[in-house]
Scaffold this motif. Structure first.
Motif, PDB file in Angstrom:
ATOM      1  N   GLU A 156       0.831  -1.206   0.000  1.00 19.63           N
ATOM      2  CA  GLU A 156       0.000   0.000   0.000  1.00 19.63           C
ATOM      3  C   GLU A 156       0.866   1.257   0.000  1.00 19.63           C
ATOM      4  O   GLU A 156       0.591   2.224  -0.716  1.00 19.63           O
ATOM      5  CB  GLU A 156      -0.926  -0.015   1.221  1.00 19.63           C
ATOM      6  N   ARG A 336     -12.017  -2.240  -4.977  1.00 18.28           N
ATOM      7  CA  ARG A 336     -11.000  -2.624  -3.999  1.00 18.28           C
ATOM      8  C   ARG A 336      -9.761  -3.123  -4.728  1.00 18.28           C
ATOM      9  O   ARG A 336      -9.805  -3.440  -5.920  1.00 18.28           O
ATOM     10  CB  ARG A 336     -11.516  -3.718  -3.060  1.00 18.28           C
ATOM     11  N   GLU A 339      -6.335  -8.851  -3.013  1.00 20.94           N
ATOM     12  CA  GLU A 339      -5.857  -9.359  -1.733  1.00 20.94           C
ATOM     13  C   GLU A 339      -5.254 -10.753  -1.962  1.00 20.94           C
ATOM     14  O   GLU A 339      -5.392 -11.334  -3.035  1.00 20.94           O
ATOM     15  CB  GLU A 339      -7.007  -9.430  -0.718  1.00 20.94           C
ATOM     16  N   TYR A 506      -8.466   6.093  -4.215  1.00 18.32           N
ATOM     17  CA  TYR A 506      -8.633   4.918  -3.362  1.00 18.32           C
ATOM     18  C   TYR A 506      -7.297   4.515  -2.727  1.00 18.32           C
ATOM     19  O   TYR A 506      -7.233   4.183  -1.539  1.00 18.32           O
ATOM     20  CB  TYR A 506      -9.200   3.753  -4.183  1.00 18.32           C
ATOM     21  N   GLN A 509      -6.410   6.976   0.038  1.00 15.34           N
ATOM     22  CA  GLN A 509      -7.233   6.758   1.218  1.00 15.34           C
ATOM     23  C   GLN A 509      -6.816   5.478   1.941  1.00 15.34           C
ATOM     24  O   GLN A 509      -6.733   5.452   3.178  1.00 15.34           O
ATOM     25  CB  GLN A 509      -8.707   6.679   0.811  1.00 15.34           C
ATOM     26  N   THR A 510      -6.546   4.430   1.182  1.00 18.33           N
ATOM     27  CA  THR A 510      -6.141   3.160   1.786  1.00 18.33           C
ATOM     28  C   THR A 510      -4.838   3.303   2.552  1.00 18.33           C
ATOM     29  O   THR A 510      -4.692   2.767   3.658  1.00 18.33           O
ATOM     30  CB  THR A 510      -5.976   2.086   0.692  1.00 18.33           C
ATOM     31  N   TRP A 511      -3.880   4.046   1.984  1.00 18.96           N
ATOM     32  CA  TRP A 511      -2.595   4.204   2.668  1.00 18.96           C
ATOM     33  C   TRP A 511      -2.738   5.072   3.916  1.00 18.96           C
ATOM     34  O   TRP A 511      -2.175   4.752   4.976  1.00 18.96           O
ATOM     35  CB  TRP A 511      -1.558   4.801   1.728  1.00 18.96           C
ATOM     36  N   GLU A 513      -5.322   5.426   5.807  1.00 23.15           N
ATOM     37  CA  GLU A 513      -5.957   4.606   6.838  1.00 23.15           C
ATOM     38  C   GLU A 513      -5.028   3.474   7.286  1.00 23.15           C
ATOM     39  O   GLU A 513      -5.002   3.111   8.463  1.00 23.15           O
ATOM     40  CB  GLU A 513      -7.265   4.022   6.306  1.00 23.15           C
ATOM     41  N   GLY A 514      -4.259   2.943   6.348  1.00 20.60           N
ATOM     42  CA  GLY A 514      -3.397   1.814   6.665  1.00 20.60           C
ATOM     43  C   GLY A 514      -2.291   2.156   7.632  1.00 20.60           C
ATOM     44  O   GLY A 514      -1.855   1.303   8.414  1.00 20.60           O
TER      45      GLY A 514
END
Length: 523
Positions: A156, A336, A339, A506, A509-511, A513-514
């Motif tokens: 990420e 998404r 994964e 996205y 935002q993912t990073w 939050e990560g």
């Protein structure tokens, strides 16, 4: 100080002694056997001047085409055999692993630099087996699966930074690979990649890649130079300085973990496992420190190099990027990122990754194996002490019987029953387990399971997030690679851009939050 004439005289006297000693050790060929064919050499020096100092595997491939899949080289009276097919490599290293699993003790890399501590260069024996047991404990498939949260976290961060500073791709790939393995090995976080401990660790990696290639130093060709005193042997002074640097680093990293254990603040990592079970593994502090340091060496440079070659492949073969992006979009969708649970459903991702390692193997030349006992294979006689270059991956991965049209990047060879490399079911067999790019037999790369997961998840996520393309006005070399036994494409100019504004948002935002759920901070 001795004059240059005296030094040269000493060198040649020692070289003559070496040649005479090796000639005297030549053995009679058993009845019914023969010596492998090979290029004719010159008196005394043999094939030494015929071997290029850089990218020697390219010349080996030419010789393999001329003399066959097994050919012999004479280097200053020392016997070398180069094997260039996967079948013969497996026959020797897997079926006769007790004979072909040792290492020639290169004077500079094994003795002077590593001081009989680095597992990569150790001879086959009890110390090597104890170190290998520790490596297996740390990297077995079940253990590798538990490391997935770290690989997700680092991927990420990589995507976030790569889409903003694509021209720094080399540093970012190195930070990704180094970040994963540094956390696993020592429980340490890499924030920028400029931290002193990561810079020092990568310096050690690049030093080993440089000096462990056979013939990198004159003393490797003329071992009798080891008898020279240090004041007459600058290579000894260089090696001593390099050894002091790396052992201070490895000791310091282990000591830091020891202190955290005392304070009950140590996260789970390779070092804590070793320290808690040190008596069981039967390794000294320095021996264990080098085992863990070797895992860092194996994981940091090789994964980053493979990712650079992946980018090169996508620039030269954009049609395969289209294919892998279609697959990822179909399986994952737009909402998404891929994964680990998706990987078995992404055969094209795995095929592209595997083909990168075949098309541009990271360990193109490999580290020779030393034969410990006379052997005869298919009528060919190999005397004890022969250096067998099994991992000549450049030639092995271009065997036209196994890899038709081998120079072409073609992931379909892993996906279609029309090719000899196809195996089914794809969700089980399309993996990197025991793939020749990682070596053979008992010396196979110990970090293979971790590398496989790091590569698969990042290739899938890059395909989902970004377009990799040639930059208008810039030529991209077909083959312009670094030197050493691990290689990667020299820096080249290309574009990495987000596939869409939504995906870029996205990823950001993912990073963001990560970062608040760093798996190391939660361990």
């Amino acid at each position: 100080m001795a004059s240059p004439i005296v030094v040269v005289a000493v060198v040649f006297l020692l070289a003559g002694f070496l040649v005479q000693r090796n000639v005297a050790k030549q053995k009679r060929v058993p009845k019914g056997a023969r010596v492998p064919p090979g290029p004719p050499g010159k008196p005394l020096i043999g094939n030494l001047p015929d071997i290029p100092p850089q990218h020697s595997w390219l010349k080996f491939k030419t010789w393999a085409d001329e003399y066959g899949p097994v050919f012999r080289l004479n280097i200053m009276g020392r016997n070398h055999v180069v094997v260039s097919t996967e079948k013969i490599a497996n026959d020797l290293l897997r079926e006769r692993g007790n004979l072909y699993s040792s290492r020639e003790q290169l004077p500079f890399a094994a003795k002077l630099l590593s001081r009989d501590l680095r597992p990569l260069l150790l001879p086959y024996g009890e110390l090597w087996r104890r170190g290998r047991k520790l490596m297996h404990t740390l990297t077995m498939p079940t253990a590798a699966t538990s490391y997935q949260p770290l690989q997700i976290y680092e991927s990420e961060r990589l995507l976030f930074d790569l889409l903003r500073t694509p021209d720094k791709y080399e540093d970012l790939f190195e930070r990704y690979a180094g970040g994963v393995i540094m956390r696993l090995a020592y429980g340490k976080t890499i924030e920028t990649g400029d931290e002193p401990y990561i810079r020092d660790a990568l310096k050690v990696v690049h030093t080993v890649e440089r000096v462990a290639s056979p013939g990198a130093y004159l003393v490797d060709t003329f071992p009798s130079l080891m008898y020279l005193p240090s004041w007459l042997a600058p290579f000894k002074r260089e090696a001593a300085s390099l050894h002091d640097f790396e052992i201070k680093l490895f000791r310091g990293l282990i000591s830091e973990v020891k202190e955290k254990i005392k304070q009950d603040k140590a996260p789970r990592c390779f070092s804590t496992t070793f320290l808690e079970k040190q008596i069981e593994f039967g390794l000294s502090d320095d021996q264990g420190a080098y085992v863990i340091g070797t895992l860092f060496e194996a994981g940091a440079g090789t994964t980053a190099a493979a990712l650079c070659s992946f980018c090169l492949a996508m620039v030269h073969y954009p049609e395969w990027q289209d294919e892998v992006q279609k697959e990822v979009d179909r399986v994952v969708g737009e909402e998404r990122m891929p994964e680990f649970d998706d990987i078995t459903k992404l055969p094209m991702v795995r095929a592209v990754t595997k083909e990168v390692l075949r098309w541009r193997p990271v360990t193109a030349g490999g580290v020779p194996h030393e034969l410990v006992k006379d052997d005869v294979y298919d009528g060919l006689f190999f005397p004890a002490g022969t250096n067998v270059l099994i991992e000549d991956n450049r030639a092995i991965h271009r065997d036209p019987e196994l890899y038709p049209n081998p120079e072409v990047f073609n992931p379909r060879r892993w996906l279609s029953p029309d090719y000899p490399t196809y195996r089914e079911p794809l969700d089980k067999y399309l993996n990197l387990q025991n793939f020749s790019a990682f070596g053979f037999g008992r010396r196979i790369c110990p970090g293979m399971n971790i590398a496989e997961k790091s590569l698969f998840i990042l290739v899938a996520r890059l395909a989902w997030a970004a377009n990799i393309a040639k930059r208008p006005g810039f030529e991209v070399p077909w083959y312009d690679y670094t030197t050493g036994f691990n290689v990667q494409p020299k820096k080249f100019v290309f574009d990495i851009t987000p596939r869409s504004t939504q995906k870029a948002m996205y990823i950001e935002q993912t990073w963001v939050e990560g970062r608040s759920r760093d798996p190391l901070a939660q361990s």
